[in-house]
Design a protein around this motif. Structure first.
Motif, PDB file in Angstrom:
ATOM      1  N   ILE A  54      -7.117  10.279 -17.458  1.00  0.00           N
ATOM      2  CA  ILE A  54      -7.093  10.273 -15.992  1.00  0.00           C
ATOM      3  C   ILE A  54      -5.828  10.944 -15.471  1.00  0.00           C
ATOM      4  O   ILE A  54      -5.868  11.750 -14.530  1.00  0.00           O
ATOM      5  N   LEU A  75      -5.610  14.387 -13.288  1.00  0.00           N
ATOM      6  CA  LEU A  75      -4.926  14.422 -12.001  1.00  0.00           C
ATOM      7  C   LEU A  75      -3.989  15.622 -11.913  1.00  0.00           C
ATOM      8  O   LEU A  75      -3.971  16.341 -10.904  1.00  0.00           O
ATOM      9  N   THR A 105       4.468  18.683 -13.524  1.00  0.00           N
ATOM     10  CA  THR A 105       3.655  18.014 -14.538  1.00  0.00           C
ATOM     11  C   THR A 105       4.487  17.585 -15.731  1.00  0.00           C
ATOM     12  O   THR A 105       4.470  16.430 -16.150  1.00  0.00           O
ATOM     13  N   SER A 108      -2.443  18.760 -20.173  1.00  0.00           N
ATOM     14  CA  SER A 108      -2.843  19.075 -18.803  1.00  0.00           C
ATOM     15  C   SER A 108      -2.962  20.585 -18.609  1.00  0.00           C
ATOM     16  O   SER A 108      -3.920  21.070 -17.990  1.00  0.00           O
TER      17      SER A 108
END
Length: 197
Positions: free
Chosen positions: A12, A16, A46, A58
């Motif tokens: 999650i 995001l 990030t 990511s």
């Protein structure tokens, strides 16, 4: 928390930050041959917030999403042709840049000064990958590739590095304090990051 719950939380969190990168990518000034975008700010944020491992995942997820056709690259572009095109090296460079920024902070300290240093290094990593691909894909001389793909981006890149460091460290501390960030370091290190003795 079970291992399955931890993995779900990590997925999650990565999703995001993929979304954040895709959104900031649309903040773009179309200057040929390489546009100014908010992507590098997103990479710095990030890695500063979630570290090397999740930051790298990511950026891999971001590139993969764009490669399969989801318009997450700048100017709502997508596809493998973008990755192998003139500006694709910069997108590829986001992956090692995120890892290096997070790695430096994990091996030193999650502080604003260290985050600025890490983000500046990450900026040059991204620019390095970008200029190499720009040179060969566009068939430019090294001088022309640097003039088009590096030199114009250094001043704004330094500003974005400072912003990513400052915002990233503040957000990271707040997320840790709220127990909303999957951090695997020892508790005393986590506590020192948020100022708990």
């Amino acid at each position: 928390m079970s291992d399955q719950q931890k993995r779900l939380r990590e997925i999650i969190v990565c999703a995001l930050f993929v979304a954040i990168t895709g959104i900031l990518a649309q903040v773009s000034i179309p200057v040929p041959p390489v546009p100014f975008t908010g992507q590098t700010l997103a990479v710095g944020l990030t890695a500063t917030i979630i570290g090397s491992r999740l930051g790298t995942f990511s950026m891999i997820g971001y590139m993969a999403l764009g490669a399969v056709g989801v318009p997450v690259f700048s100017s709502f572009s997508a596809g493998l042709q973008t990755i192998v095109g003139q500006t694709g090296g910069f997108i590829i460079g986001f992956i090692p840049a995120a890892f290096i920024i997070g790695f430096i902070l994990e091996r030193t300290k999650f502080s604003i000064p260290m985050a600025i240093i890490a983000n500046v290094i990450g900026m040059f990593v991204t620019l390095g990958f970008g200029v190499i691909q720009l040179k060969y894909v566009a068939d430019l001389s090294w001088a022309a590739a640097f003039a088009g793909g590096v030199t114009p981006f250094i001043p704004l890149g330094l500003v974005k590095a400072v912003l990513a460091a400052w915002i990233g460290i503040i957000v990271r501390k707040r997320l840790i304090a709220a127990n909303a960030l999957p951090v695997t370091k020892r508790k005393r290190i986590e506590n020192s990051e948020i100022g708990i003795s």
